[in-house]
Design a protein around this motif. Sequence first.
Motif, short mmCIF file in Angstrom:
data_model
loop_
_atom_site.label_atom_id
_atom_site.label_comp_id
_atom_site.label_asym_id
_atom_site.label_seq_id
_atom_site.Cartn_x
_atom_site.Cartn_y
_atom_site.Cartn_z
N LEU A 92 34.38 82.22 21.84
CA LEU A 92 33.53 81.90 22.99
C LEU A 92 33.73 80.44 23.36
O LEU A 92 33.57 79.56 22.50
CB LEU A 92 32.06 82.16 22.65
N GLN A 93 34.05 80.21 24.61
CA GLN A 93 34.23 78.84 25.08
C GLN A 93 32.94 78.41 25.78
O GLN A 93 32.65 78.85 26.88
CB GLN A 93 35.42 78.74 26.03
N ALA A 94 32.18 77.58 25.09
CA ALA A 94 30.91 77.10 25.63
C ALA A 94 31.18 76.01 26.66
O ALA A 94 31.95 75.09 26.43
CB ALA A 94 30.04 76.55 24.51
N ALA A 95 30.53 76.16 27.79
CA ALA A 95 30.63 75.14 28.83
C ALA A 95 29.89 73.89 28.34
O ALA A 95 28.69 73.92 28.14
CB ALA A 95 30.02 75.66 30.12
N GLY A 96 30.64 72.81 28.09
CA GLY A 96 30.00 71.58 27.62
C GLY A 96 29.58 71.64 26.17
O GLY A 96 28.51 71.16 25.82
N PHE A 97 30.40 72.24 25.32
CA PHE A 97 30.09 72.32 23.88
C PHE A 97 29.61 70.94 23.40
O PHE A 97 30.25 69.93 23.68
CB PHE A 97 31.33 72.75 23.11
N PRO A 98 28.49 70.89 22.68
CA PRO A 98 27.97 69.58 22.26
C PRO A 98 28.89 68.88 21.27
O PRO A 98 29.57 69.52 20.48
CB PRO A 98 26.63 69.92 21.60
N SER A 99 28.92 67.57 21.33
CA SER A 99 29.71 66.78 20.39
C SER A 99 28.94 66.72 19.07
O SER A 99 27.79 66.28 19.04
CB SER A 99 29.93 65.38 20.94
N LEU A 100 29.57 67.17 17.99
CA LEU A 100 28.91 67.19 16.68
C LEU A 100 29.23 65.89 15.95
O LEU A 100 30.39 65.58 15.70
CB LEU A 100 29.38 68.41 15.88
N ASN A 101 28.21 65.15 15.60
CA ASN A 101 28.40 63.85 14.96
C ASN A 101 28.85 64.00 13.52
O ASN A 101 28.27 64.79 12.77
CB ASN A 101 27.10 63.04 15.02
N ASN A 102 29.85 63.23 13.13
CA ASN A 102 30.36 63.26 11.75
C ASN A 102 29.34 62.69 10.76
O ASN A 102 29.40 62.98 9.58
CB ASN A 102 31.67 62.49 11.63
N SER A 103 28.41 61.89 11.24
CA SER A 103 27.40 61.28 10.38
C SER A 103 26.19 62.18 10.18
O SER A 103 25.24 61.81 9.49
CB SER A 103 26.95 59.95 10.98
N GLY A 104 26.21 63.37 10.77
CA GLY A 104 25.10 64.32 10.68
C GLY A 104 24.55 64.62 12.06
O GLY A 104 24.62 63.79 12.97
N ASP A 105 24.05 65.82 12.24
CA ASP A 105 23.56 66.24 13.56
C ASP A 105 22.80 67.55 13.39
O ASP A 105 22.74 68.11 12.29
CB ASP A 105 24.75 66.45 14.50
N TRP A 106 22.24 68.02 14.47
CA TRP A 106 21.64 69.35 14.54
C TRP A 106 22.62 70.29 15.24
O TRP A 106 23.33 69.86 16.15
CB TRP A 106 20.37 69.32 15.38
N VAL A 107 22.60 71.55 14.85
CA VAL A 107 23.24 72.62 15.61
C VAL A 107 22.16 73.68 15.76
O VAL A 107 21.55 74.09 14.77
CB VAL A 107 24.47 73.22 14.88
N ARG A 108 21.93 74.08 17.01
CA ARG A 108 20.91 75.11 17.29
C ARG A 108 21.53 76.18 18.19
O ARG A 108 22.28 75.85 19.10
CB ARG A 108 19.72 74.49 18.01
N ILE A 109 21.15 77.44 17.94
CA ILE A 109 21.55 78.52 18.84
C ILE A 109 20.28 79.18 19.37
O ILE A 109 19.29 79.32 18.65
CB ILE A 109 22.50 79.54 18.18
N TYR A 110 20.34 79.56 20.66
CA TYR A 110 19.19 80.12 21.36
C TYR A 110 19.57 81.47 21.96
O TYR A 110 20.66 81.63 22.50
CB TYR A 110 18.77 79.19 22.51
N SER A 111 18.64 82.40 21.90
CA SER A 111 18.85 83.71 22.51
C SER A 111 18.77 83.58 24.03
O SER A 111 18.38 82.54 24.56
CB SER A 111 17.81 84.69 22.01
N ALA A 112 19.09 84.66 24.73
CA ALA A 112 19.05 84.66 26.19
C ALA A 112 17.63 84.38 26.70
O ALA A 112 17.46 83.81 27.78
CB ALA A 112 19.55 85.99 26.73
N SER A 113 16.62 84.74 25.92
CA SER A 113 15.24 84.48 26.34
C SER A 113 14.82 83.03 26.08
O SER A 113 13.73 82.62 26.46
CB SER A 113 14.28 85.43 25.61
#
Length: 189
Positions: A92-113
């Motif tokens: 899946l190619q996300a439009a504007g995939f977030p830049s993941l920081n090498n020093s630590g970051d959050w990754v969150r996924i959200y449903s269609a709702s």
Amino acid sequence: TAATATNAAADSVIINEVMYSPHSGEPEWIEVFNAGSGPSDLKGWSISDASTTSRHLMAGVSTVVDPGGYAIVTSDTVSLMMQRPGIRARLLQAAGFPSLNNSGDWVRIYSASGGCRDSVAYQPAWGGGTGLSLERVDPFGLSMETANWASCVDSSGATPGSVNSMVRRTHDLALLRVHPSQPCSGEGC
């Protein structure tokens, strides 16, 4: 009768692997895994990093992930396939995939709702690093549990679309200590 894809039940589609510091030429990516008992359609799902105000669409069309199946989300599916041609999962190619920081970051996924379905606040101390993905050890374990994440030990540095190299096995034994029952002396010891 064919199974019908539905919106995933809470916690059934999870973040399973994060490549936050790839080698040059490989885009950052995350792997999601359907740990549920039925198929899940990721149409309308989105992803974000620590900035929850900027959500990026993962799938604008119907994208069904069967139970036990994977999908890889990245900013550039072509570059990812050039670097890792053996991926056998939905890309899946996300439009504007977030830049993941090498020093630590959050990754969150959200449903269609719009509800957050899974989130991980990773730190480099958890594992991963240049060319090594951060893998979830137990897909049914807590996302925010440090001990549930580790560096990939696969020779390629990551396992996108495959069982994680660090996954907890059904029968996972380790030899911790050896104590001889008889002191050993002489030949053959």
